[in-house]
Design an enzyme around this catalytic site. Structure first.
Site, PDB file in Angstrom:
ATOM      1  N   CYS A  98       5.237  -7.062   7.980  1.00 20.53           N
ATOM      2  CA  CYS A  98       6.250  -6.606   8.934  1.00 20.53           C
ATOM      3  C   CYS A  98       6.436  -7.669  10.012  1.00 20.53           C
ATOM      4  O   CYS A  98       5.485  -8.329  10.397  1.00 20.53           O
ATOM      5  CB  CYS A  98       5.810  -5.284   9.569  1.00 20.53           C
TER       6      CYS A  98
ATOM      7  N   CYS B 131       3.769  -4.906  16.269  1.00 21.21           N
ATOM      8  CA  CYS B 131       3.173  -3.907  17.175  1.00 21.21           C
ATOM      9  C   CYS B 131       1.662  -4.170  17.261  1.00 21.21           C
ATOM     10  O   CYS B 131       1.013  -4.404  16.239  1.00 21.21           O
ATOM     11  CB  CYS B 131       3.437  -2.496  16.666  1.00 21.21           C
TER      12      CYS B 131
ATOM     13  N   GLU C 255       0.820  -1.205   0.000  1.00 19.90           N
ATOM     14  CA  GLU C 255       0.000   0.000   0.000  1.00 19.90           C
ATOM     15  C   GLU C 255       0.855   1.256   0.000  1.00 19.90           C
ATOM     16  O   GLU C 255       1.948   1.271   0.559  1.00 19.90           O
ATOM     17  CB  GLU C 255      -0.856   0.017   1.276  1.00 19.90           C
TER      18      GLU C 255
ATOM     19  N   CYS D  63       3.475   8.314   1.118  1.00 21.17           N
ATOM     20  CA  CYS D  63       3.900   7.387   2.160  1.00 21.17           C
ATOM     21  C   CYS D  63       4.050   6.025   1.495  1.00 21.17           C
ATOM     22  O   CYS D  63       3.084   5.484   0.960  1.00 21.17           O
ATOM     23  CB  CYS D  63       2.809   7.359   3.232  1.00 21.17           C
TER      24      CYS D  63
ATOM     25  N   HIS E 125       5.850   5.975  21.131  1.00 24.96           N
ATOM     26  CA  HIS E 125       4.530   5.504  21.594  1.00 24.96           C
ATOM     27  C   HIS E 125       4.393   5.205  23.089  1.00 24.96           C
ATOM     28  O   HIS E 125       3.303   4.838  23.541  1.00 24.96           O
ATOM     29  CB  HIS E 125       4.058   4.280  20.805  1.00 24.96           C
TER      30      HIS E 125
HETATM   31  N1  SAH Z   1       7.745   0.367  10.812  1.00 24.90           N
HETATM   32  C1  SAH Z   1       7.972   1.760  10.874  1.00 24.90           C
HETATM   33  C2  SAH Z   1       7.311   2.534   9.767  1.00 24.90           C
HETATM   34  C3  SAH Z   1       5.944   2.094   9.357  1.00 24.90           C
HETATM   35  S1  SAH Z   1       4.668   2.342  10.530  1.00 24.90           S
HETATM   36  C4  SAH Z   1       7.556   2.299  12.223  1.00 24.90           C
HETATM   37  O1  SAH Z   1       6.943   1.589  12.990  1.00 24.90           O
HETATM   38  O2  SAH Z   1       7.909   3.440  12.510  1.00 24.90           O
HETATM   39  C5  SAH Z   1       4.409   4.096  10.379  1.00 24.90           C
HETATM   40  C6  SAH Z   1       3.856   4.772  11.605  1.00 24.90           C
HETATM   41  O3  SAH Z   1       2.471   4.435  11.795  1.00 24.90           O
HETATM   42  C7  SAH Z   1       4.556   4.374  12.888  1.00 24.90           C
HETATM   43  O4  SAH Z   1       4.801   5.512  13.684  1.00 24.90           O
HETATM   44  C8  SAH Z   1       3.536   3.468  13.533  1.00 24.90           C
HETATM   45  O5  SAH Z   1       3.756   3.342  14.894  1.00 24.90           O
HETATM   46  C9  SAH Z   1       2.253   4.155  13.156  1.00 24.90           C
HETATM   47  N2  SAH Z   1       1.042   3.351  13.302  1.00 24.90           N
HETATM   48  C10 SAH Z   1       0.866   2.057  13.022  1.00 24.90           C
HETATM   49  N3  SAH Z   1      -0.404   1.681  13.284  1.00 24.90           N
HETATM   50  C11 SAH Z   1      -1.036   2.775  13.747  1.00 24.90           C
HETATM   51  C12 SAH Z   1      -2.360   3.032  14.196  1.00 24.90           C
HETATM   52  N4  SAH Z   1      -3.278   2.066  14.229  1.00 24.90           N
HETATM   53  N5  SAH Z   1      -2.654   4.288  14.598  1.00 24.90           N
HETATM   54  C13 SAH Z   1      -1.729   5.278  14.560  1.00 24.90           C
HETATM   55  N6  SAH Z   1      -0.472   5.098  14.149  1.00 24.90           N
HETATM   56  C14 SAH Z   1      -0.115   3.858  13.754  1.00 24.90           C
HETATM   57 FE1  SF4 Z   2       5.873  -2.880  11.763  1.00 22.03          FE
HETATM   58 FE2  SF4 Z   2       5.270  -1.884  14.139  1.00 22.03          FE
HETATM   59 FE3  SF4 Z   2       5.845  -0.231  12.087  1.00 22.03          FE
HETATM   60 FE4  SF4 Z   2       3.563  -1.667  12.119  1.00 22.03          FE
HETATM   61  S1  SF4 Z   2       4.149  -0.031  13.526  1.00 22.03           S
HETATM   62  S2  SF4 Z   2       4.917  -1.396  10.397  1.00 22.03           S
HETATM   63  S3  SF4 Z   2       4.243  -3.577  13.113  1.00 22.03           S
HETATM   64  S4  SF4 Z   2       7.209  -1.704  13.097  1.00 22.03           S
END
Ligand code: SAH
Ligand code: SF4
Length: 343
Positions: free
Chosen positions: A110, A114, A90, A103, A214
């Site tokens: 991944c 998380c 995406e 983006c 976070h």
């Molecule tokens: N893996 C990297 C980049 C991709 S995720 C990372 O984790 O930084 C991009 C951003 O979206 C990250 O800051 C992640 O924590 C956030 N993110 C993921 N799921 C989310 C959600 N449900 N609500 C808000 N932010 C979210």
């Molecule tokens: Fe991967 Fe966590 Fe980033 Fe989601 S927020 S893409 S699980 S590192």
């Protein structure tokens, strides 16, 4: 087969001359690739013999539009792209007053798991090559007939878990033989792979590093981000401080506010103490709820309380504007739905 768009120009030149073709053909081929051709037969000034050779030895990565959603509110566009091997990723294009920002994804899925993230829930398939990251930008530009000026590596995947391909992508996309998007217009977001942050600092790229924090303490962070058990908060912050002193680039922190999990006054005070004195910025993001998770957004009052408390520690924070809320613009949700057949 050689992934021709993942080669640096000097590698392309070597590839062409090593195979017995004149050096100037590399320039011509590179110019066609820069124009965004998706097959070698479109390279009209290249002799058939070389086209045959390229067809037999190389491939051009493409991102085919499988699905496109446009937000009614703010024109945000979300794509589900199909890659050469049939995997899906995406990308989201946002338009701002100063231009277009995309983006992009760096992996199919991944590994980091998380708990609040749709991508994390769908498991890991593979990393993307440099050309596949690039192809997302090219496909979006072509579809929208615009020039994209800013790139954020914040789509599906953990960029620093795909380190070599991401570094290659950064060098290629910022170069004149490719899209020429300056590194100052690129942001890389990471969940905090500490050794890779030190490694990235050594490159001294003028990109912005964005760290998904976070939570201000190990107990809270480990609950939502398994990576924290390996690289705890103190180590992560030390790596960020080092990153700033090595590169002079201000680090930004992402903080997804989850009702009742990480949004208390105490969390804000801890975060203030943790980041105080650091040259940084905090982006607060009311968490997007994803299917299969019970997390809810913090309300406006909590968001404002957080900003107020952080300011007492001289830590600047802003709430990120939500774009594309009607199309689930945060990444990972479309592919997940698609692969579950729930379109
Ligand atoms: N893996 C990297 C980049 C991709 S995720 C990372 O984790 O930084 C991009 C951003 O979206 C990250 O800051 C992640 O924590 C956030 N993110 C993921 N799921 C989310 C959600 N449900 N609500 C808000 N932010 C979210
Ligand atoms: Fe991967 Fe966590 Fe980033 Fe989601 S927020 S893409 S699980 S590192």
């Amino acid at each position: 087969m050689t992934d021709i768009k993942s080669l640096y120009y000097n590698e392309l030149e070597k590839f062409i001359t090593d195979n017995g073709f004149p050096r100037f053909r590399a320039r011509q081929i590179s110019d066609w690739l820069k124009k965004g051709v998706t097959s070698f037969s479109e390279m009209r000034n290249i002799p058939e013999k070389i086209i045959d050779f390229l067809n037999g030895s190389c491939y051009i990565s493409v991102a085919n539009i499988e699905k496109k959603l446009v937000s009614r509110y703010d024109k945000t566009v979300k794509y589900l792209f199909r890659l050469n091997d049939g995997e899906y990723v995406e990308s989201v294009v946002m338009s701002y007053r100063h231009g277009y920002s995309i983006c992009v994804s760096t992996q199919v899925g991944c590994k980091m798991g998380c708990t609040f993230c749709a991508t994390g829930k769908s498991g890991f398939s593979r990393s993307l090559t440099a050309s596949e990251i690039l192809a997302q930008i090219e496909a979006a530009q072509r579809d929208l007939s615009v020039r994209i000026s800013n790139v954020v590596l914040m789509g599906m995947g953990e960029p620093l878990d795909n380190f070599d391909n991401v570094v290659r992508f950064l060098k290629i996309v910022s170069g004149e033989d490719s899209l020429n998007i300056g590194m100052r217009h690129i942001t890389l977001s990471t969940c905090g792979l500490v050794p890779r942050i030190y490694e990235l600092a050594e490159y001294n790229f003028p990109i912005t590093l964005s760290v998904s924090l976070h939570a201000p303490d190990n107990e809270t962070r480990s609950r939502t981000m398994p990576v924290n058990k390996k690289y705890p908060v103190e180590q992560l912050i030390a790596a960020c401080r080092d990153y700033f002193s090595a590169t002079g680039r201000r680090v930004s922190f992402e903080y997804a506010m989850i009702d009742g999990v990480n949004d208390t006054d105490e969390c804000a005070r801890k975060l203030g103490r943790l980041l105080s004195g650091m040259n940084c910025h905090v982006n607060l993001i009311p968490v997007n709820s994803v299917e299969g998770s019970s997390y809810k957004k913090s309300n406006l009052e909590r968001q404002q309380a957080f900003i107020r408390i952080l300011s007492k520690y001289s830590v600047t924070a802003t709430v990120r504007r939500t774009l594309g809320s009607d199309i689930n613009a945060s990444c990972g949700q479309l592919r997940r739905k698609h692969s579950e057949g729930g379109r």
